[in-house]
Design an enzyme around this catalytic site. Sequence first.
Site, PDB file in Angstrom:
ATOM      1  N   LYS A 112      23.366 -34.618 -10.268  1.00 54.67           N
ATOM      2  CA  LYS A 112      24.383 -35.639 -10.008  1.00 54.67           C
ATOM      3  C   LYS A 112      25.796 -35.117 -10.302  1.00 54.67           C
ATOM      4  CE  LYS A 112      21.268 -39.520 -10.221  1.00 54.67           C
ATOM      5  NZ  LYS A 112      19.963 -38.853 -10.438  1.00 54.67           N
ATOM      6  N   ASP A 113      25.917 -34.111 -11.165  1.00 54.82           N
ATOM      7  CA  ASP A 113      27.231 -33.489 -11.403  1.00 54.82           C
ATOM      8  C   ASP A 113      27.823 -32.922 -10.116  1.00 54.82           C
ATOM      9  OD1 ASP A 113      27.238 -33.878 -14.203  1.00 54.82           O
ATOM     10  OD2 ASP A 113      26.095 -32.036 -14.532  1.00 54.82           O
TER      11      ASP A 113
END
Length: 468
Positions: A112-113
């Site tokens: 998700k980063d």
Amino acid sequence: MKYISTRSGAPDLAFDDVLLAGLARDGGLYVPESWPQFSENDIRDLRGLNYQELAIRIMLPFLGDTIPDDDFANIVNDAYAQFDHPQIAPTKQLGDDLWVAELFHGPTLAFKDYSLQVVVRLFDYVLKKRGERVTIVGATSGDTGSAAIEACKDRDAIEIFILHPKGRVSNVQRRQMTTVLSANVHNIAVDGTFDDCQDMVKSLFGDEGFRDTHNLSAVNSINWARIMAQIVYYFWAAIELGAPDKKFVFAVPTGNFGNVYAGYAAKQMGLPIEKFIVASNENDILTRFFESGTMSMKPVVPTLSPSMDIQISSNFERLLFDRYDRDGKAVAKALDEFRRTQSIEFGQGRWQAMLEDFEGYRVSNDETKAAIRNVYEATGELFDPHSIIGVVAGQQFAVASDVIKIALATAHPAKFPTAVEEASGVHPELPAHLTNLFERKERLDELPNDLNLVSNFIAGKLAERKAA
Ligand SMILES: *Cc1c(COP(=O)(O)O)cnc(C)c1O
């Protein structure tokens, strides 16, 4: 580039408005009106670029003229500056025809980063240009909250409040959120479950007065810009391993269908992908759908891979939109039926067409543990309980000799140390930038499971911040 709603009842928007809107006003999701095309020669031209350069080339066509090229390049370079691997998303060979793309080299150790670091900077950029501020409110069972907080910290135009269920996220996940001490970051530990947290967030967004007064916003997985940023690593991994002269199969640990839909987008743009294996845990609504042609809801059961514990995959609507020939009214009707009856068939022809691109695979908790151990013993590589599901799905899938299988590793094993150690007997070490995580100071507020108290708390904090 215009964006249209999957339910055909909301205005078409440009990229910057889609970014801030998230969900369309008719309840639908935004998709680009057409897919930018990359020919074989265009893809050959992308060889040799570093990840950031590639990211800019892949994403620019989606922006239209909403953000100047130079500003966008600065945003992308800044977003990936603190990743802990020079290749950002390195690929590693695991077997004869199976590779892994490591998507856990960002600040919070999950894929998700890769999207949030870009998307939140875009938010901040557009808001500042418009002289606006937003309050991001979200609930998390672990991964999304930490990635959102890490991306939002110290951004001028954003306050962020994240609710997590007290005592029900791992120590690593909690500390990744609560040790971020920036003044615009607010962690709330709720005495309740993840569903309680999520219900409160929904109620806050449903309260028009509260929503408008505080300019509430979300950066959840239905936001188009997150999908856009995820398209990049499909191109990156495939080009590293020989695209456009080879063909690929991607095995993707799946929850909300955002990650694997980004792969589908890459395929529409010209990347030679034969198939996506949609890998699920025991919450297998998609696997059952691909096997049977019927989508039917079941209660969520907790598993070793909590970020894939979902009942309905919200981004699946974007795929449906294409299979209904982009007829949003028909999509809205089908989804309405599904909501009422909890079960639906989209028609034999549509299901067959989906099987051209997708296949489902389910991995149980017991198989997850056994596979973490077996793969570690066979290869020396340690995988977290989400990533291993993609690896197992990739291993069992037979392909022709000119096809390369790539499993996406969506989290670092040290993010889920208990499960990994129980399965393998090995304690996964945190990467260097997090080795002192357990010595850092934490800051959080604990609140009862009570909507009024939570909304008063948020309003109070925002008033304090305004005064400061
Ligand atoms: C969010 C998440 C997933 C699921 O991704 P979707 O885009 O929701 O399908 C899988 N693995 C990890 C580690 C995650 O954090």
